[in-house]
Design an enzyme around this catalytic site. Structure first.
Site, PDB file in Angstrom:
ATOM      1  N   HIS A 145     -15.698  13.148 -17.648  1.00 41.10           N
ATOM      2  CA  HIS A 145     -14.472  13.363 -16.876  1.00 41.10           C
ATOM      3  C   HIS A 145     -14.863  13.372 -15.408  1.00 41.10           C
ATOM      4  O   HIS A 145     -15.852  14.002 -15.025  1.00 41.10           O
ATOM      5  CB  HIS A 145     -13.835  14.702 -17.278  1.00 41.10           C
ATOM      6  CG  HIS A 145     -12.429  14.865 -16.803  1.00 41.10           C
ATOM      7  ND1 HIS A 145     -12.110  15.016 -15.479  1.00 41.10           N
ATOM      8  CD2 HIS A 145     -11.254  14.902 -17.471  1.00 41.10           C
ATOM      9  CE1 HIS A 145     -10.798  15.134 -15.364  1.00 41.10           C
ATOM     10  NE2 HIS A 145     -10.253  15.070 -16.562  1.00 41.10           N
ATOM     11  N   ARG A 164      -4.574  14.957  -9.751  1.00 42.34           N
ATOM     12  CA  ARG A 164      -4.380  13.619  -9.177  1.00 42.34           C
ATOM     13  C   ARG A 164      -3.025  13.052  -9.572  1.00 42.34           C
ATOM     14  O   ARG A 164      -2.351  12.415  -8.776  1.00 42.34           O
ATOM     15  CB  ARG A 164      -5.521  12.693  -9.632  1.00 42.34           C
ATOM     16  CG  ARG A 164      -6.808  12.954  -8.859  1.00 42.34           C
ATOM     17  CD  ARG A 164      -7.990  12.207  -9.452  1.00 42.34           C
ATOM     18  NE  ARG A 164      -8.425  12.811 -10.704  1.00 42.34           N
ATOM     19  CZ  ARG A 164      -8.724  12.144 -11.797  1.00 42.34           C
ATOM     20  NH1 ARG A 164      -8.633  10.832 -11.811  1.00 42.34           N
ATOM     21  NH2 ARG A 164      -9.115  12.777 -12.889  1.00 42.34           N
TER      22      ARG A 164
END
Ligand code: FAD
Length: 626
Positions: free
Chosen positions: A246, A266
């Site tokens: 990740h 994000r």
């Protein structure tokens, strides 16, 4: 020895295990749910972003075909396309079913289940509950288990007549009768007492393998047990070389390094910057994605409010792309002071909105790093998060190659190809958990007689061995060396020499682990537990390293420095891990993946497929679309 008889034994109480158990019980099967940790504490509970399902609530252009395409693209077309198809078609029903069972999702203004943006998903698609979606998913499934138990209490006078939970109980061996599954053997973590489950069907739902790596978002129980149990029982693993790092784990302070920073940061507008303040992701959009991502900051920013007329910002590229980009920035000396990059949401959203949308992230950074994310950027870097590889299963039923063995969720392989899109795991658990529960029930219905479990004495002797070795090697030291080796030599960027070196270390650690001992008794003894888990971590690490060495290309969660290009020939090949016949470890063999069905492949434009497929496959495409 404590002994129980069930129709279906489900190992794992995360989303996949609970959904499988609910289904088996609904099919009238006596079902056991076994979990290594406390009931309710599985990785699923940690999932923050949401469950991907093409419900079209926020953008009505979304549908299963778009979701299918996104999933295949994310997995770089290595996915088991039948699984990707079932997943895309059935995920909305599974989310609505959760709502029927009491889940309280965040809502849109007009009262529908709200859906958020996530990397690689063309439309807002993740049904969510703030950044605590996994918690709500587990709460709802547990509530459903309790509701079924209440029904059983009314009908049979015993809430556990048809479904019972065995928490803090670790399974160390699957039991067989000839070729077929006959049950499972394990121990209670608290007392060390042994326990045997006699059952013709076992569903593995044990989650991931992150604890083979030093920097990981995974918690203590993710030691690849289900992967190893399957191999040792004669089943096969596929895609083990594909590990998702990740892009955004915490990098500071060291004690919490690797803890996840959700992609929702994000998805909700957060941007990545290097030490020069540059939004570097614009420099890392690969050719295969160039037409889908913004080329300027202005366009990327406009996308958040007008998705019809703008392309998405490159911070929302699939995870493998973002993780590699961060890795490159840090290596080029443009990282943050603590060795990551900056993830900034503070300059993008008002403080109140950040706290509303990302309450766990706000709390996590405040408590663990003394950083207020409403005022300053976070420092983040890649962390070992998820394994795309797992037990090779039949897409429709979850059946593994060993009769009576089923797998669902992160422990199974194929669905996500070489890279999983965020949010596609929670929906995967629900879709394939249900299917594995159905598959196991149908298998039990078709059996002429119950199998009889053998090998109990062997399983007991194996579990006791570490306690009987006085002055044996310290299991913590072996574990730490394995974690460092995997992190440094089979990590985010790989090369042949380093992987070979890792395999040599793993061989030595396998020998050393045969001598690991733990002092003390069987009563709550973590050293003993780790000595038992080491067998699984070593086996899984060997699979990862052997497959990583064989695959001479870069794709998704497997990046080879010495073979940086994605190869159409390799796309057709799956690497299959199985137990070596002489018991020395694992073997890896190539297998050709079946071509995609005509109606599915014709959902893609030829120009896109040209980036992935061989000439022969393109000819099949031409025939299909004619
Ligand atoms: P898990 O939920 O991992 O459960 C495994 C179960 O198996 C546990 O009960 C464990 O105790 C048990 N078990 C393991 N070994 C044994 C054994 N030997 N004996 C008995 N029991 C055993 N995915 C998304 O789609 N969206 C997200 O927003 C998201 N966020 C995430 C955030 C974090 C921090 C993490 C770590 C993962 C996230 N993921 C997300 C991934 C997703 O949560 C996991 O892939 C998924 O929950 C795995 O579910 P599972 O049911 O397969 O297994």
């Amino acid at each position: 020895m404590e002994r129980h008889e069930y129709d279906v034994v489900v190992i794992g109480a995360g989303g996949a295990g609970l959904r499988a158990a609910i289904e088996a019980r609904q099919q009238g099967k006596r079902t056991a749910i076994i979990c290594k940790s406390l009931f309710g504490k599985a990785h699923t509970v940690m999932a923050e972003g949401g469950a991907a399902a093409a419900m079209g609530n926020v953008n009505s252009d979304d549908n299963w075909m778009v979701h299918f395409r996104d999933t295949m693209r994310g997995g770089k077309f290595l996915n088991n396309w039948r699984m990707a198809e079932l997943h895309a078609k059935e995920a909305p029903d599974r989310v609505w079913e959760l709502e029927e069972w009491g889940a309280l999702f965040d809502r849109t203004k007009d009262g529908k289940i709200s859906q958020r943006n996530f990397g690689g998903h063309e439309y807002p698609r993740l049904a969510h509950v703030g950044d605590r979606t996994g918690l709500e998913l587990i709460r709802t499934l547990q509530q459903r288990v309790v509701a079924l138990q209440q029904e059983d209490e009314r009908e049979h006078g015993d809430p556990e007549a048809f479904i019972k939970v065995f928490a803090e109980c670790t399974i160390t061996r699957l039991l067989k009768d000839g070729d077929a599954i006959a049950g499972a053997f394990g121990y209670w973590r608290e007392t060390g007492d042994f326990i045997v489950f006699d059952a013709p069907a076992v569903v593995l739902a044990t989650g991931g393998i992150g604890k083979s790596y030093v920097v990981t978002s995974n918690s203590w129980e993710y030691t690849g047990d289900g992967h190893a149990l399957a191999v040792l029982a004669g089943a096969k693993l596929i895609n083990m070389e594909f590990i998702q790092f990740h892009p955004t784990g915490m990098v500071w302070p060291p004690s919490v390094r690797g803890i996840l920073v959700t992609e929702s940061v994000r998805g909700d507008g957060g941007v990545l910057r290097n030490s020069e303040g540059r939004r570097f992701m614009f420099d890392y959009v690969p050719d295969v994605f160039k037409d889908k991502y913004a080329t300027t900051e202005e366009e990327g920013d406009r996308w958040y409010t007008d998705q019809a007329n703008n392309r998405r910002p490159p911070e929302l590229l699939p995870r493998d792309e973002v993780a590699r980009a961060i890795n490159s920035e840090v290596k080029a000396g443009r990282g943050s002071p603590q060795g990551g990059v900056f993830l900034d949401v503070s300059s993008r959203l008002p403080a109140a909105e950040i706290i509303k949308r990302l309450p766990s992230m706000h709390h996590q950074f405040k408590e663990l790093a003394d950083v207020d994310i409403t005022r300053e950027p976070m420092q983040v870097g890649p962390t070992c998060h998820y394994i795309m590889g797992g037990v090779e299963v039949d897409a429709d039923t979850g059946a593994a190659s060993v009769p009576g063995l089923f797998a669902a969720g992160e422990v199974s392989g194929g669905m996500h190809g070489s890279n999983r899109l965020g949010g596609n795991s929670l929906s995967d658990l629900l879709v394939f958990g249900r299917r594995a529960g159905l598959g196991a029930s149908a298998y039990v219905d078709g059996l002429p007689a119950r199998p009889a479990a053998a090998e109990v004495a062997d399983a007991k002797a194996e579990a006791l061995a570490p306690l009987e070795r006085t002055g044996g090697e310290n299991p913590y030291e072996v574990h730490h060396e394995l974690q460092r080796t995997m992190n440094d030599l089979v990590g985010i960027i790989r090369k042949a020499g380093e992987i070979s070196e890792a395999l040599q270390v793993v061989e030595k650690l396998k020998e050393r682990s045969k001598n690991t001992g733990s002092s003390g008794s069987r009563v709550y003894n973590p050293g003993w537990h780790l000595a038992i888990d080491l067998r699984n971590m070593l086996l899984v690490s060997e699979c990862v390293a052997r497959a990583a060495l064989l695959r001479e290309e870069s794709r998704g969660g497997h990046t080879r420095d010495d073979f940086p290009v994605m190869s159409a020939d390799w796309r057709q090949k799956l690497l299959v891990c199985a137990a070596a016949p002489d018991g020395s470890g694992v073997t890896v063999e190539e297998k050709v993946q079946p071509s995609m069905r005509g109606d599915l492949i014709s959902l893609f434009e030829r120009s896109e497929l040209e980036k992935y497929l061989t000439e022969d496959e393109l000819a099949e495409y031409d025939a299909a679309v004619k």
